[in-house]
Scaffold this motif. Structure first.
Motif, mmCIF file in Angstrom:
data_model
loop_
_atom_site.group_PDB
_atom_site.id
_atom_site.type_symbol
_atom_site.label_atom_id
_atom_site.label_comp_id
_atom_site.label_asym_id
_atom_site.label_seq_id
_atom_site.Cartn_x
_atom_site.Cartn_y
_atom_site.Cartn_z
ATOM 1 N N LEU A 207 -23.533 -13.129 13.386
ATOM 2 C CA LEU A 207 -23.403 -12.067 12.384
ATOM 3 C C LEU A 207 -23.660 -10.708 13.020
ATOM 4 C CD1 LEU A 207 -23.001 -11.065 9.502
ATOM 5 C CD2 LEU A 207 -25.420 -11.561 9.070
ATOM 6 N N GLU A 208 -24.618 -10.631 13.911
ATOM 7 C CA GLU A 208 -24.881 -9.364 14.598
ATOM 8 C C GLU A 208 -23.637 -8.896 15.344
ATOM 9 O OE1 GLU A 208 -28.256 -7.347 17.488
ATOM 10 O OE2 GLU A 208 -28.052 -9.525 17.436
ATOM 11 N N GLU A 209 -22.926 -9.828 15.973
ATOM 12 C CA GLU A 209 -21.687 -9.465 16.660
ATOM 13 C C GLU A 209 -20.643 -8.958 15.670
ATOM 14 O OE1 GLU A 209 -22.020 -12.758 20.296
ATOM 15 O OE2 GLU A 209 -20.620 -13.062 18.652
ATOM 16 N N LEU A 210 -20.533 -9.615 14.517
ATOM 17 C CA LEU A 210 -19.546 -9.203 13.517
ATOM 18 C C LEU A 210 -19.878 -7.840 12.919
ATOM 19 C CD1 LEU A 210 -18.996 -12.582 11.597
ATOM 20 C CD2 LEU A 210 -17.526 -11.564 13.349
ATOM 21 N N LEU A 211 -21.143 -7.462 12.945
ATOM 22 C CA LEU A 211 -21.555 -6.174 12.382
ATOM 23 C C LEU A 211 -21.373 -5.014 13.358
ATOM 24 C CD1 LEU A 211 -24.838 -7.256 10.552
ATOM 25 C CD2 LEU A 211 -22.708 -6.543 9.463
ATOM 26 N N GLU A 212 -21.080 -5.312 14.612
ATOM 27 C CA GLU A 212 -20.980 -4.258 15.628
ATOM 28 C C GLU A 212 -20.007 -3.134 15.242
ATOM 29 O OE1 GLU A 212 -20.157 -5.910 19.441
ATOM 30 O OE2 GLU A 212 -22.125 -6.856 19.621
ATOM 31 N N PRO A 213 -18.819 -3.441 14.702
ATOM 32 C CA PRO A 213 -17.899 -2.336 14.364
ATOM 33 C C PRO A 213 -18.449 -1.401 13.281
ATOM 34 C CG PRO A 213 -16.732 -4.432 14.446
ATOM 35 C CD PRO A 213 -18.188 -4.748 14.481
ATOM 36 N N PHE A 214 -19.446 -1.868 12.529
ATOM 37 C CA PHE A 214 -19.992 -1.050 11.446
ATOM 38 C C PHE A 214 -21.185 -0.204 11.905
ATOM 39 C CE2 PHE A 214 -17.939 -4.730 9.530
ATOM 40 C CZ PHE A 214 -17.104 -4.131 8.598
ATOM 41 N N ARG A 215 -21.540 -0.346 13.186
ATOM 42 C CA ARG A 215 -22.612 0.468 13.778
ATOM 43 C C ARG A 215 -23.900 0.386 12.971
ATOM 44 N NH1 ARG A 215 -18.119 3.529 13.624
ATOM 45 N NH2 ARG A 215 -18.969 5.013 12.129
ATOM 46 N N VAL B 155 -29.984 -4.186 3.890
ATOM 47 C CA VAL B 155 -29.520 -5.564 3.752
ATOM 48 C C VAL B 155 -30.494 -6.470 4.497
ATOM 49 C CG1 VAL B 155 -27.660 -7.205 4.233
ATOM 50 C CG2 VAL B 155 -27.103 -4.832 3.659
ATOM 51 N N VAL B 156 -30.844 -7.597 3.876
ATOM 52 C CA VAL B 156 -31.675 -8.618 4.510
ATOM 53 C C VAL B 156 -30.888 -9.920 4.516
ATOM 54 C CG1 VAL B 156 -33.846 -9.916 4.430
ATOM 55 C CG2 VAL B 156 -33.788 -7.521 3.674
ATOM 56 N N VAL B 157 -30.764 -10.548 5.680
ATOM 57 C CA VAL B 157 -30.052 -11.820 5.791
ATOM 58 C C VAL B 157 -30.984 -12.849 6.396
ATOM 59 C CG1 VAL B 157 -28.032 -13.038 6.650
ATOM 60 C CG2 VAL B 157 -27.879 -10.589 6.132
ATOM 61 N N ALA B 158 -31.316 -13.892 5.631
ATOM 62 C CA ALA B 158 -32.208 -14.954 6.093
ATOM 63 C C ALA B 158 -31.399 -16.199 6.420
ATOM 64 C CB ALA B 158 -33.248 -15.273 5.024
ATOM 65 N N THR B 159 -31.665 -16.784 7.593
ATOM 66 C CA THR B 159 -30.948 -17.994 8.012
ATOM 67 C C THR B 159 -31.901 -19.028 8.603
ATOM 68 O OG1 THR B 159 -30.485 -17.064 10.206
ATOM 69 C CG2 THR B 159 -28.823 -16.712 8.497
ATOM 70 N N ALA C 148 -22.178 -21.794 12.748
ATOM 71 C CA ALA C 148 -22.481 -20.386 12.989
ATOM 72 C C ALA C 148 -21.334 -19.461 12.591
ATOM 73 C CB ALA C 148 -22.853 -20.172 14.453
ATOM 74 N N GLU C 149 -20.115 -19.777 13.020
ATOM 75 C CA GLU C 149 -18.986 -18.887 12.740
ATOM 76 C C GLU C 149 -18.664 -18.793 11.248
ATOM 77 O OE1 GLU C 149 -16.279 -16.029 13.564
ATOM 78 O OE2 GLU C 149 -17.559 -16.985 15.059
ATOM 79 N N PRO C 150 -18.477 -19.929 10.542
ATOM 80 C CA PRO C 150 -18.153 -19.780 9.120
ATOM 81 C C PRO C 150 -19.277 -19.169 8.295
ATOM 82 C CG PRO C 150 -18.439 -22.100 9.702
ATOM 83 C CD PRO C 150 -18.383 -21.326 10.981
ATOM 84 N N VAL C 151 -20.525 -19.507 8.589
ATOM 85 C CA VAL C 151 -21.625 -18.931 7.801
ATOM 86 C C VAL C 151 -21.736 -17.433 8.068
ATOM 87 C CG1 VAL C 151 -24.110 -18.932 7.382
ATOM 88 C CG2 VAL C 151 -22.909 -21.095 7.644
ATOM 89 N N ALA C 152 -21.597 -17.034 9.323
ATOM 90 C CA ALA C 152 -21.659 -15.608 9.637
ATOM 91 C C ALA C 152 -20.547 -14.844 8.929
ATOM 92 C CB ALA C 152 -21.581 -15.403 11.152
ATOM 93 N N GLY D 241 -34.497 -14.860 11.175
ATOM 94 C CA GLY D 241 -33.951 -16.061 11.779
ATOM 95 C C GLY D 241 -32.939 -15.600 12.804
ATOM 96 N N TYR D 242 -33.240 -15.818 14.082
ATOM 97 C CA TYR D 242 -32.343 -15.291 15.106
ATOM 98 C C TYR D 242 -31.758 -16.424 15.932
ATOM 99 C CZ TYR D 242 -30.452 -11.609 18.067
ATOM 100 O OH TYR D 242 -29.595 -10.753 18.730
ATOM 101 N N GLY D 243 -31.170 -17.386 15.208
ATOM 102 C CA GLY D 243 -30.447 -18.469 15.844
ATOM 103 C C GLY D 243 -28.970 -18.147 15.923
ATOM 104 N N ALA D 244 -28.156 -19.200 16.013
ATOM 105 C CA ALA D 244 -26.724 -19.026 16.247
ATOM 106 C C ALA D 244 -26.039 -18.237 15.133
ATOM 107 C CB ALA D 244 -26.061 -20.394 16.407
ATOM 108 N N ILE D 245 -26.454 -18.456 13.866
ATOM 109 C CA ILE D 245 -25.771 -17.796 12.748
ATOM 110 C C ILE D 245 -25.979 -16.290 12.783
ATOM 111 C CG2 ILE D 245 -25.666 -17.563 10.238
ATOM 112 C CD1 ILE D 245 -26.438 -20.552 10.085
ATOM 113 N N ASN D 246 -27.232 -15.857 12.811
ATOM 114 C CA ASN D 246 -27.484 -14.420 12.768
ATOM 115 C C ASN D 246 -27.090 -13.720 14.065
ATOM 116 O OD1 ASN D 246 -28.178 -13.660 10.209
ATOM 117 N ND2 ASN D 246 -30.379 -13.966 10.469
ATOM 118 N N LYS D 247 -27.112 -14.440 15.183
ATOM 119 C CA LYS D 247 -26.605 -13.827 16.414
ATOM 120 C C LYS D 247 -25.104 -13.551 16.298
ATOM 121 C CE LYS D 247 -30.101 -15.605 19.572
ATOM 122 N NZ LYS D 247 -30.421 -16.548 20.671
#
Length: 304
Positions: A151-159, A183-187, A92-96, A143-149
């Protein structure tokens, strides 16, 4: 109890496995993925035919999250159904982070700038109007598993405005979101329900000029339709980590698509990756020997 390991390891890694397994009362064998195997425990991703022929199998620890190539196998054995575990959440971390890097590279024109450096080409100010900001972008996570969850956290600073969908979400809702996406991200994993889901019709629903990222499985996408959308400028770019055929053939159209980053299924990679996979296996081995529930147990009905 015997263990067969079928993934490439260093001598130090082999010695570690042997020592810990011996303390648990297990003997370890190392072999190539296509060699016959009759062990009760297997660590790695051997060929499906090898597993099908192994009637003594009680537990398979995959070194991947993906399970698609094994989905059609019969896991029943004389002693009961064999258990299969994968590396759920492991990448999850490296892919995100790879997905975020790809998105930012597209927004800020890094791929084009790298190519211009190789050509010793200086454009300067005219580039500025073509660059984008990730801040405030509409991002669809399919896809709302570990990777995209993550990634959602990493995107928080970008609002960013996030629209998240699971693989079982209603397609009409997904299509409405795609029409608004920057942007579309499929996981999503490879399952019968996800294969070919992003066909030409669904790709055409993505907002013109958007970025499409696939960090799940290549079977999700109609390659020809995606390539055509990129070549015609219908989509603004792509970050493609996974493809239907790997390595990607030299004749594949993705090699020639503009604004396209091919990350060669490296998105989950990190230094020490194999040692961490061994950690997971050894932790599960302890659980298996004690009768405790295994981590990362594959649900055969879901296919992952």
């Amino acid at each position: 109890m015997d263990v067969t390991v079928c993934l490439p390891l260093s001598e130090a890694q082999r010695q570690r496995l042997v020592a810990v397994a011996a303390a648990a009362g297990c003997s370890v064998r190392f072999q190539e993925e296509n060699e016959p195997c009759g062990s009760a425990i297997v660590f790695g991703n051997p060929s499906p035919s090898v597993l099908a022929a192994n009637r003594a199998l009680r537990w398979l620890q995959l070194e991947s999250v993906g399970f698609g190539e094994y989905a059609a196998l019969d896991w029943t054995r004389p002693g009961g159904t064999a258990q299969v575990t994968n590396l759920a959440g492991f990448f999850a971390e490296p892919v995100a982070q790879s997905a975020l890097a790809g998105i930012l590279a597209w927004c800020r024109g890094i791929g084009r700038l790298a190519l211009m450096k190789e050509r010793r080409e200086w454009l300067g100010d005219p580039l500025r109007e073509e660059l984008r900001l990730l801040t405030g972008a509409t991002v669809v996570l399919f896809g709302y598993g570990a990777i995209n969850k993550r990634l959602e956290e990493l995107l928080e600073p970008f609002r960013c405005r996030i629209a998240a969908f699971s693989r079982t979400s209603m397609p009409e809702a997904l299509d409405r979101a795609l029409a608004e996406a920057d942007v579309v991200v499929a996981t999503v994993p490879d399952t019968p329900a996800t294969r070919g889901l992003f066909d030409s019709a669904r790709i055409a629903r993505i907002r013109k000029g958007a970025l499409f990222c696939n960090f799940g499985r290549g079977t999700l996408v109609d390659d020809e339709a995606l390539a055509a959308a990129l070549m015609k400028g219908r989509l603004g770019g792509a970050v493609i980590d996974v493809t239907r055929e790997e390595p990607l053939p030299a004749s594949h159209p993705f090699w020639h698509c503009p604004n396209t980053l091919l990350t060669q299924h490296s998105g989950g990679g990190t230094g020490g990756e194999v040692d961490r996979k061994i950690d997971v296996f050894l932790a599960n081995l302890s659980r298996f020997r004690s009768g405790a529930p295994l981590m990362g147990l594959v649900d055969f009905s879901r296919g992952y």
